[in-house]
Design an enzyme around this catalytic site. Structure first.
Site, mmCIF file in Angstrom:
data_model
loop_
_atom_site.group_PDB
_atom_site.id
_atom_site.type_symbol
_atom_site.label_atom_id
_atom_site.label_comp_id
_atom_site.label_asym_id
_atom_site.label_seq_id
_atom_site.Cartn_x
_atom_site.Cartn_y
_atom_site.Cartn_z
ATOM 1 N N ALA A 151 0.834 -1.210 0.000
ATOM 2 C CA ALA A 151 0.000 0.000 0.000
ATOM 3 C C ALA A 151 0.867 1.258 0.000
ATOM 4 O O ALA A 151 0.579 2.232 -0.703
ATOM 5 C CB ALA A 151 -0.935 -0.003 1.200
ATOM 6 N N TYR A 152 1.937 1.229 0.785
ATOM 7 C CA TYR A 152 2.857 2.362 0.824
ATOM 8 C C TYR A 152 3.446 2.630 -0.555
ATOM 9 O O TYR A 152 3.429 3.772 -1.049
ATOM 10 C CB TYR A 152 3.977 2.082 1.825
ATOM 11 C CG TYR A 152 5.098 3.090 1.791
ATOM 12 C CD1 TYR A 152 5.005 4.276 2.503
ATOM 13 C CD2 TYR A 152 6.250 2.851 1.035
ATOM 14 C CE1 TYR A 152 6.034 5.210 2.458
ATOM 15 C CE2 TYR A 152 7.279 3.773 0.992
ATOM 16 C CZ TYR A 152 7.168 4.952 1.705
ATOM 17 O OH TYR A 152 8.189 5.877 1.655
ATOM 18 N N ALA A 153 3.961 1.588 -1.189
ATOM 19 C CA ALA A 153 4.597 1.752 -2.495
ATOM 20 C C ALA A 153 3.603 2.246 -3.539
ATOM 21 O O ALA A 153 3.915 3.122 -4.358
ATOM 22 C CB ALA A 153 5.220 0.433 -2.954
#
Length: 240
Positions: A151-153
């Protein structure tokens, strides 16, 4: 409404954001930072004349409140550095929907809303200064993804794409660029094994420190012919 024309740094209460706030203030810029959690450094920044605003970009209301505060205080902005960030992993996460929503809110929704809301303020800053800037702090992982921080990426990749779109929308008055760091500095809790493994991921095999990020931001602010681009600070990691 003040006559100051600040550079706004979101997430400016620690690490790279804090270093940038101190460096740019020392150069004579009026600086506004946002912070989510109160820290001792916030009081020190305020003593140095840096305006500190508590803001939570993980919700619509938090973003809207911040926008209203800036619009009430200032008639022009020199630039905004979108440095606020969340770092959470899917490992052990029982609510991945919440995780993705939080990452997207902080890294994509907040910069998107803020850029649109501050267009007139940035154009006013450009009229006074000759140019204004938006800088998105993205990440090396936008190039290759991350199996542990999906999700961060994905959200940082979304932020990188905003760079291209806003560069087109706001030209020629406002320059829009990104800085994509890999390893700049370790956390205090990182053990020796992790540090050694991380250093081996790049060709230069060093921890360059926060100053490397500060120099990249200063370069973009000083440049008059760069927009829609990304400065990659990865020590040659893409070739390692």
């Amino acid at each position: 409404m003040t006559r100051k024309m600040p550079i706004i740094i979101t997430g400016g209460g620690q690490r790279l954001g804090l270093a940038c706030a101190k460096a740019l203030s020392a150069q004579g810029h009026d600086i506004v930072i946002t912070y989510r959690t109160a820290r001792e450094d916030i009081d020190l920044l305020e003593e140095q004349g840096i305006s500190c605003i508590q803001a939570d970009f993980s919700s619509v209301s938090g973003v809207d409140d911040f926008i209203a505060t800036i619009q009430d205080r200032y008639s022009a902005i020199r630039g905004i550095i979108h440095n606020a960030s969340e770092w959470e992993s899917e490992e052990g996460c029982s609510d991945t929907a919440r995780l993705m929503e939080k990452m997207w809110h902080v890294h994509v929704f907040a910069p998107y809303r803020i850029n649109l809301a501050f267009e007139a303020l940035l154009c006013a800053g450009s009229d006074q200064n000759g140019h204004a800037d938006i800088i998105h702090m993205t990440d090396y992982v936008t190039e290759k993804g991350s199996d542990k921080h999906i999700a961060y990426a994905a959200s940082k990749a979304g932020l990188a794409n905003l760079t291209c779109s806003f560069a087109k929308r706001f030209a020629p008055q406002i320059k829009v660029n990104s800085v994509a760091p890999s390893l700049l500095m370790f956390n205090d809790g990182d053990d020796a094994e992790y540090r050694e493994k991380a250093l081996k991921k790049s060709l230069l095999r060093k921890e360059p420190g926060e100053q490397e990020g500060v120099l990249a931001i200063q370069y973009i602010l000083d440049s008059r012919y760069m927009t829609g681009r990304t400065l990659s600070l990865d020590g040659g990691r893409h070739l390692a």
